[in-house]
Write a protein that holds these residues in place. Structure first.
Motif, PDB file in Angstrom:
ATOM      1  N   ASN A  69       0.893  -1.055  -0.062  1.00 54.48           N
ATOM      2  CA  ASN A  69       0.095  -0.170  -0.264  1.00 54.48           C
ATOM      3  C   ASN A  69       1.010   1.205  -0.006  1.00 54.48           C
ATOM      4  O   ASN A  69       2.123   1.400   0.782  1.00 54.48           O
ATOM      5  CB  ASN A  69      -0.943   0.058   1.224  1.00 54.48           C
ATOM      6  N   ASN A  70       0.545   2.288  -0.768  1.00 54.46           N
ATOM      7  CA  ASN A  70       1.449   3.395  -0.966  1.00 54.46           C
ATOM      8  C   ASN A  70       0.668   4.693  -0.194  1.00 54.46           C
ATOM      9  O   ASN A  70      -0.502   4.907  -0.366  1.00 54.46           O
ATOM     10  CB  ASN A  70       1.776   3.763  -2.409  1.00 54.46           C
ATOM     11  N   GLY A  71       1.368   5.503   0.342  1.00 54.12           N
ATOM     12  CA  GLY A  71       0.936   6.933   1.009  1.00 54.12           C
ATOM     13  C   GLY A  71       1.706   7.941   0.382  1.00 54.12           C
ATOM     14  O   GLY A  71       3.108   7.645   0.468  1.00 54.12           O
ATOM     15  N   SER A  72       1.261   8.919   0.283  1.00 53.29           N
ATOM     16  CA  SER A  72       2.229  10.114  -0.361  1.00 53.29           C
ATOM     17  C   SER A  72       1.988  11.290   0.343  1.00 53.29           C
ATOM     18  O   SER A  72       0.957  11.918   0.923  1.00 53.29           O
ATOM     19  CB  SER A  72       2.198  10.391  -2.082  1.00 53.29           C
ATOM     20  N   CYS A  73       3.162  12.261   0.196  1.00 52.78           N
ATOM     21  CA  CYS A  73       3.023  13.708   0.818  1.00 52.78           C
ATOM     22  C   CYS A  73       3.797  14.461  -0.065  1.00 52.78           C
ATOM     23  O   CYS A  73       4.848  14.288  -0.682  1.00 52.78           O
ATOM     24  CB  CYS A  73       3.412  13.956   2.279  1.00 52.78           C
TER      25      CYS A  73
END
Length: 457
Positions: free
Chosen positions: A445-449
């Motif tokens: 799972n990917n999370g970005s900022c």
């Protein structure tokens, strides 16, 4: 009674109706000469049996050649209607003896005439008839009859040719059936006297009926049932030496067919014959349960971690149950209520449960719960910022590596790309600079900022 010499008896060969003299018609007279005795006999004994009925008489006269020279030695006139014995002591003084019978409305008969030398002796010859005592016997083994032979035990003490009727040797040996049978025999002596004896033979049946039961047997329960349906009625039968059908209690056709439960069942039957003898047989039917319990598990399933958690809380206890043909509650191991509910971590979890019934049969089911993590990691970037170039420089030296971090519900350290420690610190020229960082957890799972640093001169 003296025995007559054969020479005398042979002279009395002419008989009337079987008697030496017989007068059977009214107003009739019959005369018969009694053979002479030897001249050497000075005295002799005359014996005979006579029968007189009605107004009849019998006379005996001695005489010589001259008819008028006679002597009446006996005159009998009595209505007795039965045979009687008489002995006369006579002197051998005349040449002839004449027997005269006269019937008037009756009968006269004379039999067994005998002359013997010397004095008369008392007639002690009587016929005694002997039969065995009443007898009780048992049937021959395996037979409805008893073999008996009493022919030698039926006799008389008579020496004058008594005749026994019926002939014992024609009656015995005999095969007598169960019950009481009476035998009567009549002995008739040469004087036509009858003597009777009677005895009974009681044949008892003391032999037990033979009752056959099937062998002990082990059977299985019917499929899906707590019982076994059995029928042994045709295998229970009795025979008896009497040849009669014995009564079997309980009645096999009322006992079977029957559905019998798991366990040991003993059946006892008793056969009774017509004489009250009992025979018993028993057999045991063991019903065993070899059928496995049916255990139900939920289907395999994929679920997701609880929000913000590295686990999924699950409860399948109510979906795990078992049934058995025995209808008894089976034991499930491990206990579903102790195993589930549970917090399951990310990954595949296989559960196996075994149900055991009261007969020790085991049934098993298995299912797999796969816990997936679909929750994106949380990536933290610093806020957008405007900064000045470093003094006397066309750039601004910045380091935001410590402000860029990520967290994930799985609890595992996620990979941040690009690596903040490689991207920042850096010297940034005048202008706007945008940075984008992506965190990836073990489940992909990917999370970005993203944040922007504006450098001004």
């Amino acid at each position: 009674m003296h025995s007559c010499p054969s020479s005398v008896n042979s002279q009395l060969s002419q008989r009337q109706n079987g008697y030496y003299i017989h007068v059977g018609s009214n107003n009739d007279i019959r005369t018969m000469y009694i053979p002479t005795v030897p001249a050497t006999w000075s005295d002799f004994c005359l014996t005979f049996y006579y029968y007189i009925s009605g107004r009849s008489d019998l006379a005996i006269e001695q005489y010589d050649n001259i008819a008028s020279n006679y002597r009446r030695v006996l005159f009998i006139s009595e209505n007795i209607g039965q045979w009687k014995y008489i002995s006369l002591q006579l002197i051998n003084s005349h040449r002839y003896l004449e027997l005269v019978g006269r019937a008037s409305n009756g009968k006269v008969a004379v039999d067994n005439i005998c002359n013997s030398k010397g004095l008369c002796v008392e007639n002690k010859e009587t016929t005694a008839m002997t039969c065995p005592s009443n007898v009780t016997v048992e049937t021959d083994t395996g037979a409805a009859t008893a073999s008996v032979n009493y022919s030698s035990a039926i006799h008389t003490n008579c020496v004058n040719d008594s005749v026994i009727s019926p002939d014992p040797t024609q009656i015995f040996p005999a095969h007598l059936g169960i019950g009481v049978e009476q035998f009567t025999f009549i002995a008739t002596d040469s004087s036509r006297n009858n003597h009777t004896c009677t005895f009974t033979v009681t044949v008892n049946d003391t032999e037990k009926p033979k009752l056959s039961c099937p062998k002990d047997e082990t059977v299985n329960t019917d499929e899906g049932s707590a019982t076994a349906s059995v029928d042994y009625s045709s295998k229970i039968n009795a025979s008896d030496n009497s040849g009669n059908t014995s009564t079997i209690i309980p009645y096999p056709n009322e006992t079977f067919p029957v559905d019998i439960g798991i366990g040991v069942h003993t059946f006892t039957f008793t056969a009774t014959d017509s004489s009250g003898n009992n025979g018993t047989c028993r057999f045991t039917i063991t019903v065993q349960d070899t059928e496995k319990p049916t255990i139900n598990c939920p289907p395999d399933e994929t679920i997701y971690t609880d929000e913000g958690s590295a686990t999924a809380l699950v409860d399948y206890s109510s979906k795990i149950n078992a049934t058995d043909n025995s209808r008894n509650i089976t034991t499930i191991s491990p206990n579903p209520y102790e195993t589930i509910p549970d917090d399951l971590g990310i990954g595949a979890h296989t559960f196996t449960f075994t149900a055991t019934d009261s007969s020790g049969n085991n049934g098993t089911c298995t299912f797999t719960i796969t816990v997936q993590d679909t929750e994106k990691p949380t990536v933290n970037c610093p806020p957008d910022e405007t900064i000045d170039t470093d003094e006397g420089s066309a750039t601004a030296s910045v380091d935001y590596s410590s402000k860029i971090n990520a967290s994930d519900n799985s609890g595992n350290i996620t990979a941040i790309s690009p690596n903040p420690n490689e991207s920042i610190p850096d010297d940034l020229a005048i202008g706007a600079h945008t940075f984008n960082f992506t965190a990836t957890d073990p489940s992909g799972n990917n999370g970005s900022c993203t944040f922007t640093i504006s450098v001004q001169g």
